[in-house]
Design a protein around this motif. Structure first.
Motif, PDB file in Angstrom:
ATOM      1  N   LEU A   1     -24.045 -35.915  32.689  1.00  0.00           N
ATOM      2  CA  LEU A   1     -25.223 -35.175  33.132  1.00  0.00           C
ATOM      3  C   LEU A   1     -24.769 -33.870  33.764  1.00  0.00           C
ATOM      4  N   PHE A   2     -25.279 -32.764  33.241  1.00  0.00           N
ATOM      5  CA  PHE A   2     -24.955 -31.444  33.788  1.00  0.00           C
ATOM      6  C   PHE A   2     -26.175 -30.935  34.532  1.00  0.00           C
ATOM      7  N   LEU A   3     -26.009 -30.692  35.819  1.00  0.00           N
ATOM      8  CA  LEU A   3     -27.076 -30.156  36.655  1.00  0.00           C
ATOM      9  C   LEU A   3     -26.704 -28.725  37.028  1.00  0.00           C
ATOM     10  N   CYS A   4     -27.679 -27.851  37.098  1.00  0.00           N
ATOM     11  CA  CYS A   4     -27.378 -26.491  37.550  1.00  0.00           C
ATOM     12  C   CYS A   4     -28.600 -25.896  38.233  1.00  0.00           C
ATOM     13  N   ASP A   5     -28.322 -25.004  39.170  1.00  0.00           N
ATOM     14  CA  ASP A   5     -29.395 -24.332  39.873  1.00  0.00           C
ATOM     15  C   ASP A   5     -29.408 -22.872  39.458  1.00  0.00           C
ATOM     16  N   LEU A   6     -30.580 -22.406  39.018  1.00  0.00           N
ATOM     17  CA  LEU A   6     -30.732 -21.023  38.557  1.00  0.00           C
ATOM     18  C   LEU A   6     -31.647 -20.214  39.472  1.00  0.00           C
ATOM     19  N   THR A   7     -31.760 -20.636  40.736  1.00  0.00           N
ATOM     20  CA  THR A   7     -32.572 -19.882  41.687  1.00  0.00           C
ATOM     21  C   THR A   7     -32.066 -18.449  41.801  1.00  0.00           C
ATOM     22  N   TYR A   8     -30.769 -18.323  41.916  1.00  0.00           N
ATOM     23  CA  TYR A   8     -30.123 -17.008  41.924  1.00  0.00           C
ATOM     24  C   TYR A   8     -29.265 -16.950  40.674  1.00  0.00           C
ATOM     25  N   LEU A   9     -29.668 -16.117  39.714  1.00  0.00           N
ATOM     26  CA  LEU A   9     -28.929 -16.077  38.458  1.00  0.00           C
ATOM     27  C   LEU A   9     -27.490 -15.664  38.709  1.00  0.00           C
ATOM     28  N   ASN A  10     -26.589 -16.420  38.144  1.00  0.00           N
ATOM     29  CA  ASN A  10     -25.170 -16.219  38.340  1.00  0.00           C
ATOM     30  C   ASN A  10     -24.503 -16.351  36.977  1.00  0.00           C
TER      31      ASN A  10
ATOM     32  N   ASN B   1     -21.480 -17.034  36.063  1.00  0.00           N
ATOM     33  CA  ASN B   1     -20.628 -18.215  35.903  1.00  0.00           C
ATOM     34  C   ASN B   1     -21.458 -19.459  35.621  1.00  0.00           C
ATOM     35  N   VAL B   2     -22.537 -19.633  36.368  1.00  0.00           N
ATOM     36  CA  VAL B   2     -23.398 -20.797  36.175  1.00  0.00           C
ATOM     37  C   VAL B   2     -24.059 -20.743  34.792  1.00  0.00           C
ATOM     38  N   LEU B   3     -24.487 -19.569  34.362  1.00  0.00           N
ATOM     39  CA  LEU B   3     -25.091 -19.442  33.032  1.00  0.00           C
ATOM     40  C   LEU B   3     -24.072 -19.771  31.940  1.00  0.00           C
ATOM     41  N   PHE B   4     -22.840 -19.319  32.108  1.00  0.00           N
ATOM     42  CA  PHE B   4     -21.789 -19.653  31.152  1.00  0.00           C
ATOM     43  C   PHE B   4     -21.572 -21.162  31.100  1.00  0.00           C
ATOM     44  N   GLU B   5     -21.490 -21.775  32.271  1.00  0.00           N
ATOM     45  CA  GLU B   5     -21.277 -23.225  32.348  1.00  0.00           C
ATOM     46  C   GLU B   5     -22.444 -23.983  31.727  1.00  0.00           C
ATOM     47  N   LEU B   6     -23.663 -23.486  31.931  1.00  0.00           N
ATOM     48  CA  LEU B   6     -24.835 -24.097  31.303  1.00  0.00           C
ATOM     49  C   LEU B   6     -24.728 -24.013  29.784  1.00  0.00           C
ATOM     50  N   GLY B   7     -24.375 -22.852  29.270  1.00  0.00           N
ATOM     51  CA  GLY B   7     -24.208 -22.689  27.828  1.00  0.00           C
ATOM     52  C   GLY B   7     -23.135 -23.614  27.277  1.00  0.00           C
ATOM     53  N   TYR B   8     -22.043 -23.741  28.012  1.00  0.00           N
ATOM     54  CA  TYR B   8     -20.953 -24.634  27.609  1.00  0.00           C
ATOM     55  C   TYR B   8     -21.440 -26.084  27.573  1.00  0.00           C
ATOM     56  N   ALA B   9     -22.173 -26.484  28.601  1.00  0.00           N
ATOM     57  CA  ALA B   9     -22.680 -27.863  28.664  1.00  0.00           C
ATOM     58  C   ALA B   9     -23.661 -28.146  27.524  1.00  0.00           C
ATOM     59  N   ILE B  10     -24.495 -27.178  27.199  1.00  0.00           N
ATOM     60  CA  ILE B  10     -25.421 -27.350  26.071  1.00  0.00           C
ATOM     61  C   ILE B  10     -24.621 -27.519  24.784  1.00  0.00           C
ATOM     62  N   ALA B  11     -23.623 -26.656  24.587  1.00  0.00           N
ATOM     63  CA  ALA B  11     -22.794 -26.728  23.379  1.00  0.00           C
ATOM     64  C   ALA B  11     -22.009 -28.033  23.306  1.00  0.00           C
TER      65      ALA B  11
END
Length: 167
Positions: A62-71, A73-83
């Protein structure tokens, strides 16, 4: 029954966001349902932190992420987790004035949706109500067939330089 392994990606600031998510991780881990870690839990001495983060994403269910403040690194990690075909749970605090506007500008992600929260209590409440730790096979990739109109939502970034791959 083994605990669902999770990784929570979020930026290093501001302090109030860190406090909320760190508290959430601690309380969720005490539930006996999940074992969630964050980048703060990683042993990064003498290594690149991204290598450790990607390794943890590979291991998690399970990959959890917070996008309250766009970052980035977090967006990259989200993309990686989706892939990597991980179950995704995105959180966002809409009480932060710019958060919803910034999220809405990410047209690629706005079809995924997020969980709204305003504090540690509502975040925990949503987590137990939505139960993202169940049905781990229901991932974003599993819901997209490449032969449907939804497949047009996949992003391709053309390289700025022509390489052998363009021949």
């Amino acid at each position: 029954m083994s605990l669902v392994r999770g990784f929570f990606a979020y930026p290093s600031g501001p302090a109030d966001l860190n406090e909320t998510i760190d508290s959430f991780i601690s309380k969720a881990n005490n539930s006996g349902i999940v074992n969630i870690i964050s980048w703060k839990n990683l042993d990064i001495n003498g290594t690149f932190i991204i290598d450790n983060i990607l390794e943890e994403i590979d291991k998690c269910q399970l990959f959890l992420c917070d996008l309250t403040y766009l970052n980035f690194n977090v967006l990259f990690e989200l993309g990686y987790a989706i892939a990597k075909n991980k179950k995704i749970w995105i959180t966002l605090n809409p009480d932060i004035e710019s958060s919803r506007r910034d999220y809405d500008r990410l047209k690629v992600l706005t079809t995924i949706g997020y969980t709204s929260y305003s504090n540690i209590n509502t975040l925990l409440e949503c987590f137990y109500k939505e139960q993202p730790y169940l049905d781990l096979e229901k991932t974003i990739l599993s819901q997209i067939s490449l032969n449907t109109p939804e497949s047009s939502k996949i992003v391709y970034l053309k390289s700025a330089l022509r390489t052998q791959m363009h021949h």
